[in-house]
Write a protein that holds these residues in place. Structure first.
Motif, PDB file in Angstrom:
ATOM      1  N   THR A 607      59.910  92.603  31.848  1.00 26.29           N
ATOM      2  CA  THR A 607      60.375  91.271  31.596  1.00 26.29           C
ATOM      3  C   THR A 607      59.274  90.505  30.723  1.00 26.29           C
ATOM      4  O   THR A 607      58.021  90.761  31.030  1.00 26.29           O
ATOM      5  N   PHE A 608      59.681  89.503  29.958  1.00 23.09           N
ATOM      6  CA  PHE A 608      58.659  88.834  29.266  1.00 23.09           C
ATOM      7  C   PHE A 608      59.369  87.451  29.040  1.00 23.09           C
ATOM      8  O   PHE A 608      60.464  87.051  29.021  1.00 23.09           O
ATOM      9  N   ILE A 609      58.253  86.469  29.594  1.00 21.06           N
ATOM     10  CA  ILE A 609      58.752  84.959  29.891  1.00 21.06           C
ATOM     11  C   ILE A 609      57.604  84.225  28.993  1.00 21.06           C
ATOM     12  O   ILE A 609      56.164  84.411  28.714  1.00 21.06           O
ATOM     13  N   GLU A 651      53.906  85.500  29.868  1.00 19.12           N
ATOM     14  CA  GLU A 651      53.759  86.420  31.050  1.00 19.12           C
ATOM     15  C   GLU A 651      54.588  87.789  30.484  1.00 19.12           C
ATOM     16  O   GLU A 651      55.702  87.633  30.091  1.00 19.12           O
ATOM     17  N   PHE A 652      54.018  89.173  30.699  1.00 22.76           N
ATOM     18  CA  PHE A 652      54.716  90.150  30.523  1.00 22.76           C
ATOM     19  C   PHE A 652      54.443  91.111  31.592  1.00 22.76           C
ATOM     20  O   PHE A 652      53.544  91.283  32.291  1.00 22.76           O
ATOM     21  N   ARG A 653      55.909  91.770  32.038  1.00 25.77           N
ATOM     22  CA  ARG A 653      55.745  92.397  33.303  1.00 25.77           C
ATOM     23  C   ARG A 653      56.517  93.782  33.088  1.00 25.77           C
ATOM     24  O   ARG A 653      57.451  93.813  32.283  1.00 25.77           O
ATOM     25  N   THR A 666      52.985  96.513  36.510  1.00 25.02           N
ATOM     26  CA  THR A 666      51.989  95.969  35.973  1.00 25.02           C
ATOM     27  C   THR A 666      52.373  94.366  35.566  1.00 25.02           C
ATOM     28  O   THR A 666      53.754  94.128  35.391  1.00 25.02           O
ATOM     29  N   ARG A 667      51.346  93.704  35.415  1.00 28.17           N
ATOM     30  CA  ARG A 667      51.747  92.156  34.920  1.00 28.17           C
ATOM     31  C   ARG A 667      50.462  91.664  33.989  1.00 28.17           C
ATOM     32  O   ARG A 667      49.399  91.753  34.415  1.00 28.17           O
ATOM     33  N   VAL A 668      50.778  91.061  33.140  1.00 29.22           N
ATOM     34  CA  VAL A 668      49.596  90.359  32.167  1.00 29.22           C
ATOM     35  C   VAL A 668      50.126  88.940  31.759  1.00 29.22           C
ATOM     36  O   VAL A 668      51.288  88.746  31.522  1.00 29.22           O
ATOM     37  N   GLY A 669      49.355  88.112  32.243  1.00 23.79           N
ATOM     38  CA  GLY A 669      49.907  86.658  32.012  1.00 23.79           C
ATOM     39  C   GLY A 669      48.587  85.901  31.311  1.00 23.79           C
ATOM     40  O   GLY A 669      47.424  86.000  31.428  1.00 23.79           O
ATOM     41  N   THR A 670      49.018  84.711  30.486  1.00 26.64           N
ATOM     42  CA  THR A 670      48.060  84.073  29.805  1.00 26.64           C
ATOM     43  C   THR A 670      48.533  82.697  29.844  1.00 26.64           C
ATOM     44  O   THR A 670      49.766  82.482  29.560  1.00 26.64           O
ATOM     45  N   GLY A 671      47.885  81.536  29.636  1.00 26.47           N
ATOM     46  CA  GLY A 671      48.397  80.217  29.498  1.00 26.47           C
ATOM     47  C   GLY A 671      47.167  79.342  28.808  1.00 26.47           C
ATOM     48  O   GLY A 671      46.005  79.398  29.350  1.00 26.47           O
ATOM     49  N   VAL A 672      47.424  78.383  28.260  1.00 27.53           N
ATOM     50  CA  VAL A 672      46.551  77.207  27.747  1.00 27.53           C
ATOM     51  C   VAL A 672      47.252  76.108  27.848  1.00 27.53           C
ATOM     52  O   VAL A 672      48.454  75.812  27.332  1.00 27.53           O
TER      53      VAL A 672
END
Length: 831
Positions: A607-609, A651-653, A666-672
């Protein structure tokens, strides 16, 4: 009394184990042998003591292909007749080397795929298997001990113990290795290893009532596709095959695979069904294969099956549509309406009103009279009608216009039973919020389906919740934060887009429009009381199952602090950024969210958000049109400041499925978030934080950051541990334990940072040279209880590294192990 019973039960179970003499075979049937797992699955790559030379020779010949096979493949590909003189690798041209590498890569991938399927066919877990393994067992087979001690006992208590705790023995006859070897051998052939064999051997243990199984798999040479021809299809069908030739799943040089053959059959079937061939079936397509003409290769012909009925080779067109619209409490159709090619039968009651306006129905009928039948369109129509949420049941039926051989028209008959108009729901639940707080919640909602006879849904809801968080902190303080909130909402949902010209965007797409009014009163213990009012309009658009777009063109939030405590005021007085984010203000905003989810059948779902939200730009633009500079500070809307910022979130899962019941998620997320113009800081609710049940589980909610900043002595100073920039990474190994219980081992890392330096939060800004040290790191164990409709989760996080000074040097800087633990009870998976 309960303690006494527990002691009795434990004592009985212990006695049963002792009575059986810790035996797992004492009372097994005479003709049965207990299966204790798979000793090995030998693919010819492990030598045996009695046949080392033979095994070595086999290995040199290669399980998949030898270098000589690769030379031959290069010879076939390059149409060269003599490569025998090329004795050394350095004498090959680069083109020849690339061809050899390509052939070997294809065959290695085919081998790994076949090996995985063969392993699955041979796998069978013994009693007390470790995480479902076929080879490894837990050393204490309690279930078998109880089985052997109590099998055949007739007392009521013994039967209860037996039914509750005994494990059914897995016998060699249960595993049936002969049949499994045949299945595995057929699997090899399905993947192109036509000469492959699978043998088995039963290996008795010291106890003759126990045995393991060893399998020997010999794939031998792989067959690949040579020529592929599509023959004997009717003229129209042949043209369709040629037009879609690039979409085929069979290619010369690919390994032979029944999976690919089935995929090509399905592709052709769908192509015919989407081109008017209503009566076509997958079994009307067959294959003919020749492995003699060219050794090691398959010459394939795709042909129609014999005996196909004439109707299957005819294209059909859509005719008139009849709609039978039944009320949920009446099955009489008393009224009729005619709309061009549509006839609607319904029960209008005393007033003669149609219960569902035809326009609402017509928007979901993505076809017209005279067009060719298309399976994809009609399936989508069925789906859209079902998702209108006004029918309890709805189905489509296709009726031939007549039975003559010349007939090529299908009339459509739609039958729908309207659902009950009102729906009330009272829910008691445990909530798990994005801020990591959890607690019991109550809500009551009343909905009216088909509110204005256009498939609308009107919903009114009141809700309330009480939330708490109990975690240890690195500093060794316990933090118990009790909060509550209550509120109400009114929403109106349309199963379509509501704006001029929206119909052309709704063709063959799943769409909706929502208008929502919210009011929420919040109390954060020892801090503040706040009221939040919100109004928004939202659109969703989904033309494909894997991609969803959500657009909120208008949202207006108003936050007002109703009361504050001295503790909260003291924090606000020394932190100007926090004051700006928490003050009374309007937040006019727009938001766009893009979501990609892999198909349901994907082996490794991902999943990609991506989300972007902006606030205040249109309002500032309007002010600029009337003479106020775009970047002027402290502009007001209705005499209240409004926020101006832009926020990005990604976010990518991905979940890697190792076995049907084990996986690594797995999950990788970032925000600004950038604040500018009318704001020096974004609203508090839009800032980023880490820590808690759905984040870094070794730390409390907002217990980390920003950067290496460490809060003051107050146990509640977590409130200003927010940031403008966030990075978070999580990995979790999920495995079954027993029945509905499963476990997890996880690793979490992340932090938040400030974009601008803050003297009140030293070390809070992002510094790439300190990135590794600034990442909080934690691990831990978890237990999940899957109730099908609900997943309950309990996680214990263990801190490995805190990004701030804890008084202890080294990367592992937890002062005390007990103070590094975090306990989380939550609902649902963390990601």
């Amino acid at each position: 009394m309960m303690k006494t019973r527990l002691k009795i039960y434990c004592g009985v179970i212990l006695c049963c184990g002792l009575a059986a003499g810790c035996s797992t075979t004492k009372n097994l049937p005479e003709e049965e042998v207990l299966y204790t797992g798979i000793k090995e699955i030998d693919y010819g790559q492990k030598s045996k003591k009695k046949a080392k030379k033979k095994a070595k020779q086999k290995e040199e010949e290669g399980v998949i292909t030898s270098l000589a096979d690769a030379y031959k493949a290069v010879d076939d590909l390059l149409t060269q007749r003599d490569l025998s003189v090329l004795k050394r690798k350095e004498e090959l041209t680069q083109e020849q080397k690339d061809s050899i590498a390509a052939v070997q890569r294809i065959e290695e991938e085919a081998y790994e795929t076949a090996k995985e399927e063969v392993d699955a066919a041979l796998a069978y877990a013994p009693n007390n298997a470790l995480f479902g393994s076929s080879s490894y067992r837990i050393p204490f087979p309690t279930g078998l001990w109880i089985y052997n001690a109590l099998v055949g006992k007739k007392s009521r208590f013994a039967k209860w113990l037996f039914d509750t705790f005994a494990g059914t023995p897995v016998f060699i006859s249960t595993v049936n290795p002969k049949t499994r070897a045949l299945v595995a051998q057929n699997t090899l052939r399905n993947y192109g290893y036509f000469n492959g064999t699978v043998d088995y051997e039963i290996l008795p243990e010291k106890n003759p009532k126990k045995a393991k199984i060893s399998y020997t798999v010999r794939p031998r040479n792989l067959f690949r596709l040579d020529s592929i021809a599509y023959l004997r299809f009717p003229a129209v069908g042949d043209s369709l095959i040629r037009e879609t030739f690039r979409q085929r799943t069979l290619f010369s040089g690919d390994p032979f695979s029944v999976i690919n053959l089935d995929a090509e059959r399905t592709r052709i079937y769908n192509m015919f069904r989407n081109s008017g061939y209503f009566y076509y079936k997958p079994e009307y397509i067959t294959y003919r294969a020749d492995t003699i003409q060219r050794p090691g290769f398959v010459q394939l012909q795709v042909v129609p099956a014999d005996g196909i009925p004439a109707s299957a080779n005819k294209r059909y067109y859509l005719g008139r549509t009849t709609v039978n619209l039944f009320n949920n409490d009446s099955y009489e159709l008393t009224d009729t309406l005619q709309f061009r090619d549509y006839t609607l039968y319904y029960d209008g009651g005393k007033k003669g009103k149609i219960p569902l306006r035809f326009g609402a129905l017509r928007r979901n009928l993505f076809y017209r009279k005279g067009m060719l039948y298309r399976q994809d369109i009609m399936s989508f129509v069925q789906q859209q009608l079902s998702e209108m949420n006004v029918f309890s049941t709805v189905n489509l039926k296709y009726v031939p216009r007549d039975t003559t051989a010349l007939n090529d028209t299908l009339d459509i008959e739609i039958t729908g039973i309207l659902d009950k108009p009102y729906d009330g729901e009272f829910t008691t639940k445990v909530t798990s919020k994005s801020n990591g707080q959890i607690g019991p919640g109550l809500s009551f909602s009343m909905s009216k389906r088909n509110a204005f006879r256009g498939a609308e849904k009107l919903k009114f809801e009141v809700h309330g919740s009480y939330e708490w968080q109990t975690n240890s902190t690195v500093q060794g303080r316990s933090s118990v934060i009790n909060s509550y909130e209550y509120g109400t909402s009114l929403s109106l949902d349309y199963p379509r887009l509501i704006f001029p010209g929206a119909r052309k965007f709704s063709r063959r797409a799943k769409t909706s429009t929502s208008f929502v009014l919210d009011a929420t009163w919040m109390n954060r213990a020892n801090y503040f009381g706040m009221v939040s009012l919100s109004a928004r309009a939202a659109y969703t658009y989904q033309a494909r199952p894997t991609i969803k777009h959500e657009f909120v063109p208008f949202r207006l939030d108003y936050d007002e602090l109703l009361s504050t405590t001295a503790t909260f005021d003291s924090i606000m007085n020394v932190n100007q950024a926090l004051y700006v984010s928490m003050r009374d203000q309007f937040v006019p905003s727009m938001r766009y969210t893009f979501t990609y989810s892999s198909p349901r059948k994907a082996r490794n779902p991902r999943t990609f958000i991506f989300e972007v939200k902006e606030s205040g730009n249109i309002t500032s633009g309007i002010y600029a049109a009337f003479g106020k500079p775009f970047n002027q500070k402290d502009k007001k809307l209705f005499n209240v400041p409004f926020a101006q910022y832009i926020r990005f979130l990604a976010e990518f899962r991905e979940e890697f499925r190792l076995t049907p019941r084990t996986s690594i998620a797995t999950r990788v997320g970032t925000g600004v978030i950038f604040s500018y113009g009318n704001s020096t800081a974004a609203p508090y609710n839009d800032l980023f934080s880490v820590g808690g049940a759905n984040s870094i589980r070794a730390f409390t909610v907002r217990g980390v950051g920003p950067g290496s900043y460490i809060p003051g002595a107050s146990a509640y100073s977590y409130i200003d541990q927010m940031g403008d920039f966030k990075i978070e990474m999580n990995a979790e190994y999920r495995f079954p334990i027993v029945s509905m219980l499963s476990g997890a081992v996880f690793l979490d890392a992340g932090n938040v940072w400030l974009l601008d330096a803050d003297v009140n939060r030293p070390g809070g800004t992002f510094d790439i040279s300190r990135f590794g040290k600034d990442l909080a790191l934690g691990t831990g164990l978890g237990i999940r209880c899957d109730l099908d409709f609900l997943v309950l989760r309990f996680d214990v996080g263990v801190g490995l590294h805190a990004p701030y000074d804890t008084g202890k040097s080294g990367y592992y800087n937890m002062p005390k192990f007990k103070d590094s633990l975090g306990y989380h009870f939550a609902v649902g998976y963390p990601f």
